[in-house]
Write a protein that holds these residues in place. Structure first.
Motif: not given
Length: 254
Positions: A142-170
């Motif tokens: 939540x504290x990274x919400x205004x950051x560009x995705x390219x500025x995230x660490x590898x681990x943070x990018x993995x977590x962001x990808x999971x958040x995006x999948x969560x948005x689809x409510x599979x």
């Protein structure tokens, strides 16, 4: 009840079988690991389930509905969410916008709403923004919400990808190496998130190379080698399986 059924799946690439008469079932509300050496066919299986590849033979059922001829878009609509081994984000937009792209816009799908920014569409935009914030809190970004995705660490990018999948409510999550390259503390966060998904009634099938991590979290493990299933069972059964020890690790014990 089985949420996913794979029946006698065959996929060949230039005569090489990446899936060789493969069959298994995934029980609803479970955590299942798909493991095996590089080239054993794990990602190919994910591509077959999600419609990115078509099998030469075999059948795939999701919630008892055959999906073998469905497009990736249709399969996602049915309730199968998938991450990729190579993270697929939009690097030059914000973390928040990456999640917002995964949320539905019922009002905004009409041309008039999009052109004239109707009141309903603006309300829906605000509602989705709040949902995206909640999802980012779930994965700790939540504290990274205004950051560009390219500025995230590898681990943070993995977590962001999971958040995006969560948005689809599979209903079914297919996670391709969710902890690959993560530091131990981030790996723990990822596995805690996977356990929380199960607690909320979701089903998780994931690919993982770290056999020790698999033993800690998976309720069932399916082991592949050259497209064939060589073992399937509870972690302790897999730990003691001589063929798995020989083929997967090249050792006599795990």
């Amino acid at each position: 009840m089985n949420i996913l059924q794979i029946q006698n799946l065959v996929k060949e690439f230039d005569g090489i079988k990446a899936a060789d008469v493969l069959s298994f079932e995934i029980e609803e509300n479970s955590i299942v690991a798909l493991v095996g050496p590089n080239g054993s066919g794990k990602t190919t299986v994910f591509n077959l389930i999600t419609g990115f590849l078509r099998p030469n033979k075999g059948r795939i059922f999701f919630e008892r509905r055959e999906i073998i001829s469905f497009s990736p878009y249709k399969i996602a609509q049915l309730g199968i969410g998938r991450t990729f081994q190579n993270i697929r984000l939009f690097p030059q937009i914000s973390v928040m916008d990456n999640v917002m792209l995964g949320l539905p816009y019922e009002q905004g799908e009409s041309l008039s709403a999009a052109l004239f920014q109707t009141k309903k569409m603006k309300l829906e935009e605000e509602k989705n923004y709040q949902k995206a914030e909640e999802l980012l809190k779930v994965v700790g970004l939540e504290k990274k919400k205004d950051e560009l995705a390219e500025n995230l660490s590898h681990g943070q990018r993995k977590l962001l990808e999971l958040a995006r999948i969560l948005a689809l409510k599979p209903k079914l999550f297919l996670l391709d190496e969710p902890t690959a390259g993560l530091f131990p503390e981030t790996k723990k966060v990822m596995f805690d998130l996977i356990r929380n998904l199960k607690d909320k009634g979701k089903t998780i099938l994931f690919i993982e190379h770290d056999i020790n991590s698999v033993m800690d979290i998976a309720e069932k493990i399916i082991v592949l080698n050259y497209g064939k299933k060589i073992a399937e069972g509870k972690p302790e059964e897999i730990r003691n399986n001589k063929e798995v020890q020989k083929v997967y690790l090249g050792k006599t014990n795990l």
